[in-house]
Every structure is written in structure tokens, then in C-alpha cells.
Design a protein around this motif. Structure first.
Motif, short mmCIF file in Angstrom:
data_model
loop_
_atom_site.label_atom_id
_atom_site.label_comp_id
_atom_site.label_asym_id
_atom_site.label_seq_id
_atom_site.Cartn_x
_atom_site.Cartn_y
_atom_site.Cartn_z
N ASP A 1 0.88 -1.16 0.00
CA ASP A 1 0.00 0.00 0.00
C ASP A 1 0.92 1.21 0.00
N THR A 2 0.98 1.91 -1.13
CA THR A 2 1.99 2.96 -1.28
C THR A 2 1.37 4.33 -1.11
N THR B 1 1.13 13.78 -5.94
CA THR B 1 1.71 14.48 -7.09
C THR B 1 2.90 15.31 -6.60
N ASP C 1 -2.41 15.37 4.59
CA ASP C 1 -3.02 14.14 5.07
C ASP C 1 -2.79 13.99 6.58
N ARG D 1 -7.38 12.63 4.08
CA ARG D 1 -7.07 14.06 3.99
C ARG D 1 -7.53 14.75 5.27
#
Ligand code: 6R9
Length: 658
Positions: free
Chosen positions: A433-434, A438, A528, A543
């Protein structure tokens, strides 16, 4: 001629051209061994085990990144300074003084050692019609395109907008820009003409590259028509290069250039430009929760190094593996893990043109079998969708080639994680799970960045990558207090620079510093929230702008999403589930009070056909919140919304419920 380019890429290559070509490559490349791993690169510095290496990478980050950059990249001239960063001004510079060309790193040096190795597998919309492109062919396409762009007046420092679905010519276009020193601005080919026009205008592109039509899920989409509409409002655009994805002709104006026809007139050798490490490689627009989309800027050396290194170590990618990332090239995931990371590593990478359910929900796994995919990288939203169709669609296909399963884009809830691991991976493939963005350029937190044997806890992103030093800051007191102990929650920040991070927002450096560096001075703020477990593992809780407050308790959305979606709950049912809404509501309330707490019980439960999502599959929670608050006049930027009807349906359903 056009068709052969798309179907077989059977370009003639004469022996004499071949010789010129290789000579050009030889001058540019140094010997490169993909198998050499980082521990060897820094072994001389006295580090041998994995945890020691992580510590070394953050404590001695100049020595770590300096050694790795020298080892992994081919430089035209060496850098003199590893890093020169100051978060207070949003100043990020890596490998200053160094010169290199990204396309040479991704192509020429591999053509030198293994020209016939497959670089791209273009998995076209119709299963069984894939096209393979070798490194030699991809370099040739890139050079021809580079020469064409130059002939059309594109110069070093210009920015070319690319509006194309995943296909070899899109990758060649990106690399052609890199070869001649232009920046690219890839816009997801599902965006509307207004969204495209906004991005072209902000980037001030004079050149747009597109295709006549796209083909996705059995449907033909008139992409050129969208570009025509967009450029009406973009005075900067002087030419549109049009490739032919289908055989249907489209109206061409004086501004339009037939791409294949013109590129075939060009030479297959194109001199690569020596770029400074900090010259712009690309802009990529991402929408913030408010305001206009931000054009994040990534530069040459640091970005390339970081994507290559994470691709190699997070997925445990080895030479000759087939890497299948099913994202679109229009997102950062496509840039970093379809194009730059895999190609820099000399890998074989899949370009997926279709959808997870075309022609049926077995598409991914049929493709895995047919192409022999070793690492599969996808999004939780697709996994959740496929899970609804049942296990048979997976079990019908042989997935023994799979070694690693990756997830990206959203928190992956336990049910989806477990299904991915047990059904897709037959319980034998690690699920990574990465977590990244961006803005970060590449993966920052993932289960096995350094140790292929390390423990994995379902639903946790786990460990920081080399050089990444996460910190959890207190959201209540403006970041004055940093949580240094384990078993704590806070705003996820990163406390020192890494080579892959974005350098600025195009034309808005102030917005860059305000968004990422001012909320917690001295730190890069990700937006996050995260939890650090007793063992020191990280879990992303969503978030921070999605955090909801229930009876004075702060709840991250991911925590609740493990059971249901939100406290005002929107429920999407599995196909063919028939249930009365009030019975369902009662069952869900019981589930929440059992799994979380009574105080978290939802007040409203609304069944919907689908949720409003971005085109990359993220749920647009702020839109849901506005609907619930009855602020439907202030839904904000909807340019990334996938299905506009979904919002109207949610609004209607909400009105019925009240
Ligand atoms: C790569 C990508 C970034 C935001 C990020 C976070 C969410 C991405 C995640 C994840 C939980 C993961 N996100 N990966 N949340 N677990 N593994 O998606 O980039 O489109 O810029 O989105 O996506 O909220 O801040 P981008």
C-alpha cells in the motif's frame, strides 16, 4: 504507413543508421547494471543492513543521495552540490552543477546494452491486440518526434501540452520533450475542453499533441474535437499535432499537423540536449480543494532518480520483470511508474488503454496471464469495484506470474486489502500500500522499501522510503508540538527534503510556500493525517480536510470507511443486493457502534448508485459535504469529476431523505 506505426511499429532500420545510432548512444552512456543495488552503492561507507541503510539515508542524506545519483544516473557532467534546500523559502535544489538528459537515461543506455528488450507493452482496449515496442524502437520514435517538434519551432524551455490516452506515441512525446529540453504538460484525456483549456493557458503552450480519437471500454471518443474546442480559447496555441489512433479521418485545420506522416520524414537520430539538474521536466496539474488547479513543477535529475529507486525497491522490481501499472499516464502515478521509473531502470512497462470491466470484470487478470505481469499496481477504487463481482472472475485466470501487488490513491480498506491479497494474490504476494502524492513525485511510505522480507500489516502504508523522514504534528496547536512518540496521530509532514519532491507551482511560488511550508514551519505539509503505531508503522487516515468531528471526537475518514463511508453515510450496494433501506440503516448503525463506538453512529443513511469521484477514482468528499450542508451553489472546482450525474443523483436522494 500510419497504420503500421500503430499496429506493429515495423519501422525500417538500416544497418548504417543502426551504426550511427549506437555510436551516438555509446558516447552518451556509461556502463549500467540494473542489478547493482543500493546497499552496494553505499557499502563502502560502512553500511550493510537495511535498517542501518535507512538511518544512513536520513542522517547522512548528502552522502546517501550523492552515491546513489552517481551510481544510477548517466551524467553528461557531474554535479558539484548534492542538495541546496531551504523549506522556509520553499527552495529545493538537488544535484546542482550536474548535466544530463532524461531521455538518454531512459532509452539510449538501454539501447546500448539490450536494444531488442521490450520497453512498452501497449495493452490496447481489445484484449489480445497488444503491441510490443523495444527500446530501439522507442528511441527511434522519440528521436523522430523530437526532430519534428524542433522543426515545428519548439525550443528548450517551452512547454508542450499532451492530451493522449496511454499509448506508445504518448510516451515517445513525453520523452521527445525531455530530449530537446522542452517541458511537458500531460492532461488526462478524459478531461473536458474547459479543463484542458485552463491547463493549456496556464502552461502557455504553443504546441498540443493529441490523437484523432481515443478507444476505451469499446467506445470511441473524439479527442481531437475536444482539443479543437479547447484551443479556441487558447491564443498561445499555434499548432496541434494529431496522431491517428483509429482509421477514422477527422477535420484538419491549418493549425493541425498529421503526426505520423510528418515524423516519418524526420531523422532517427536526435541530439539530446544537456539539461541542468534543476531545469523543468514537466508540469502536472492537480486540483486543490479550493481555487484553480495547481501546476506542480518537477525537474530533471532528482525526480528521475527518485522514481527509479522507488520503482526498484518498493515493488522489488528485477531485471526482465513485466511491470503492470494500470493508471493513466495523465496522473502522477502514470508519469512515475509507467514511464520514468520503469524506463530509467531498463524495465518492461505496460500501458493500459482499457477499463477494469471491459469486456468483463476479468480483464485485469486475463491480462496478467496473457502478458505474464510480475508486479501489478492499481487503485483501491478498482479493487472495490471488482470485489463486488465475485472471485470467479479472478480465479478463471492463471496469476502465477504475480510477485507483488501494489495499491495507490486512497486508503485501502481492510475488506479490499484482504481480497486483493487472498484472492488476487492467492495469499502469496505481498500487498504494498503505497502512500504518496503528485507533490512528492514518488512513493514516500510503503511496506517494504528496504527489506523484501519485512512484516506487512493490512491497511498500513508502514515504513518511510530511504531519505524520507516523516513527522506527525499537532493539528490543534498550529504545529507547535510535534509528536515524537509512537502510538500517536497528527498532521503528516516530512521534515527534510528528498530529490523527488515538487519544486514549485508553475507561476505561483507563493502559493507553493503557503500551501506546503507555512502551515508547519520547517516541515513539508502533506495535507493528510496519519497514525504511527506502537511499532512505529504509519497508517494514513485520510485528507485532513476530510476529518469529521462527531460529538467532539475527531475521526479520520479512513477509520470510519473501514466499516462505512461517512457519518452521514452514503451507501453503494453490491450488484444484485436487494434490501429495504430502513433495515439496512439499522444494520449499519449496529456495525458502526460495534466496530468503532456508539458516538460514531450515523444519523443519516442514504443509498446511492455511485459516489461522485474524480477521474482517478478518489471520492470527492468535499462535494458530498456541501450537499449535506445544502450548499450546492458552492460545490467548487468540479473539473476532475468523473460522472456529473452522480452529483445530481446524490442531491435528489438527499432531498428525499430530509
Ligand atoms: C499518488 C497519488 C494524493 C493524495 C494523498 C492521499 C491520497 C494516495 C494513498 C493515499 C491513503 C494511500 N493517497 N495514496 N491515501 N493511502 N496509499 O494518488 O497522487 O493524485 O496527488 O493524490 O491521495 O490523500 O494526499 P495524488
Amino acid at each position: 504507413m500510419m497504420c503500421s506505426l500503430w499496429r506493429g511499429f515495423s519501422l525500417p532500420l538500416t544497418t548504417s543508421l543502426n551504426r550511427r545510432f549506437l555510436k551516438c548512444c555509446r558516447q552518451l552512456s556509461r556502463s549500467y547494471n540494473i542489478e547493482s543495488c543500493i546497499p552496494e552503492a553505499v557499502a563502502f561507507q560502512g553500511v550493510s543492513d537495511h535498517s542501518g541503510l535507512y538511518k544512513f539515508s536520513v542522517n547522512e542524506s548528502d552522502r546517501f543521495w550523492g552515491a546513489v545519483a552517481r551510481q544510477r544516473l548517466s551524467w553528461i557532467s557531474p554535479f558539484h552540490t548534492v542538495q541546496n534546500c531551504d523549506f522556509s523559502q520553499g527552495k529545493i535544489k538537488w544535484f546542482e552543477g550536474g548535466k544530463l538528459n532524461v531521455s538518454v537515461n531512459c532509452l539510449d543506455r538501454h539501447v546500448h546494452t539490450s536494444p531488442e528488450r521490450v520497453a512498452l507493452i501497449w495493452e490496447r482496449d481489445e484484449p489480445g491486440t497488444e503491441v510490443k515496442i523495444t527500446y530501439r524502437q522507442l528511441l527511434e520514435l522519440t528521436c523522430r518526434l523530437g526532430n519534428l517538434l524542433k522543426r515545428q519551432g519548439v525550443r528548450r524551455g517551452d512547454c508542450v501540452t499532451i492530451y493522449m490516452p496511454p499509448c506508445p506515441l504518448a510516451v515517445a512525446s513525453m520523452l521527445a520533450c525531455a530530449r530537446i529540453g522542452a517541458a511537458h504538460n500531460v492532461v488526462f484525456a478524459g478531461f473536458s475542453s474547459e479543463a484542458l483549456a485552463d491547463r493549456i493557458r496556464d502552461a502557455q503552450s504553443s504546441t498540443v499533441i493529441t490523437v484523432n480519437q481515443g478507444v476505451r471500454g469499446g467506445k470511441v471518443v473524439d479527442l481531437k474535437r475536444t482539443v479543437d474546442q479547447a484551443v479556441q480559447n487558447c491564443p498561445s496555441v499555434q499548432q496541434v499535432l494529431v496522431a491517428m489512433r483509429t482509421e477514422n479521418t477527422v477535420a484538419m485545420t491549418d493549425r493541425d499537423v498529421p503526426l505520423e506522416e510528418e515524423m516519418m520524414k524526420e531523422d532517427v537520430v536526435c541530439e539530446p540536449v544537456a539539461m541542468d539538474s534543476e531545469d523543468v521536466l514537466f508540469l502536472l496539474y492537480t486540483s486543490g480543494s479550493t481555487g484553480k488547479p495547481k501546476g506542480l513543477v518537477h525537474t530533471q535529475a532528482g525526480y528521475l532518480l527518485y522514481t527509479a529507486l522507488t520503482h526498484r525497491y518498493v515493488f522489488n522490481y528485477h531485471d526482465r520483470d513485466v511491470f503492470g501499472c494500470v493508471a493513466d499516464i495523465g496522473w502522477i502515478t502514470g508519469h512515475s511508474y509507467i514511464v520514468y521509473g520503469p524506463l530509467c531502470n531498463g524495465g518492461t512497462t505496460v500501458l493500459f488503454e482499457s477499463t477494469p470491466v471491459y469486456p468483463n470484470p476479468g480483464r485485469y487478470w486475463e491480462m496478467v496471464e496473457r502478458l505474464g505481469i510480475n508486479q501489478f499496481y492499481g487503485a483501491p477504487t478498482a479493487i472495490r469495484l471488482l470485489l463486488k463481482y465475485g472471485d470467479e472472475w479472478v480465479q478463471n485466470y492463471n496469476r502465477s506470474s504475480l510477485k507483488t501487488l501494489g495499491s495507490v490513491g486512497e486508503p485501502i480498506n481492510t475488506e479490499a486489502w484482504e481480497w486483493y491479497h487472498r484472492v488476487v494474490g492467492d495469499g502469496r504476494c505481498p500487498v504494498v500500500d503505497t502512500w504518496w502524492q503528485t507533490e512528492t513525485g514518488g512513493i514516500c511510505i510503503a511496506p517494504r522499501p528496504s527489506d523484501p522480507e519485512a512484516e506487512i500489516v493490512p491497511g498500513m502504508a508502514m515504513r518511510p522510503f530511504y531519505g524520507i523522514k516523516p513527522a506527525l504534528l499537532d493539528t490543534e496547536v498550529g504545529g507547535a508540538l510535534s509528536h515524537s512518540s509512537n502510538d500517536s496521530t497528527g498532521a503528516l509532514c516530512i521534515s527534510q527534503a528528498w530529490p523527488g519532491m515538487a519544486r514549485t507551482i508553475h507561476n505561483h511560488h507563493q502559493r507553493f510556500t503557503e500551501t506546503y511550508f507555512q502551515p508547519y514551519p520547517g516541515y513539508f505539509f502533506t495535507g493528510d493525517g496519519a497514525y504511527r503505531s506502537k511499532e512505529g508503522y504509519y497508517q494514513i487516515v485520510g485528507r485532513l480536510d476530510d476529518v469529521i468531528n462527531v460529538s467532539g471526537h475527531r475521526l479520520g475518514t479512513a477509520e470510519l470507511e473501514d466499516v462505512v463511508v461517512c457519518v452521514y453515510v452514503f451507501v453503494v450496494l453490491k450488484k444484485a443486493v436487494m434490501v429495504q433501506e430502513d433495515v439496512l440503516a439499522q444494520q449499519l448503525r449496529e456495525m458502526v457502534s460495534r466496530s468503532i463506538a456508539k458516538y460514531a453512529c450515523p444519523d443519516f443513511i442514504q443509498v446511492v448508485r455511485c459516489l461522485p469521484k474524480t477521474r482517478s477514482g478518489k471520492i470527492m468528499r468535499r462535494v458530498l459535504r456541501k450537499v449535506v450542508e445544502r450548499n450546492t451553489d458552492e460545490l467548487g472546482d468540479l473539473s476532475t469529476l468523473d460522472d456529473p450525474d452522480s452529483v445530481h443523483e446524490v442531491i435528489r436522494g438527499h432531498q428525499r431523505l430530509r
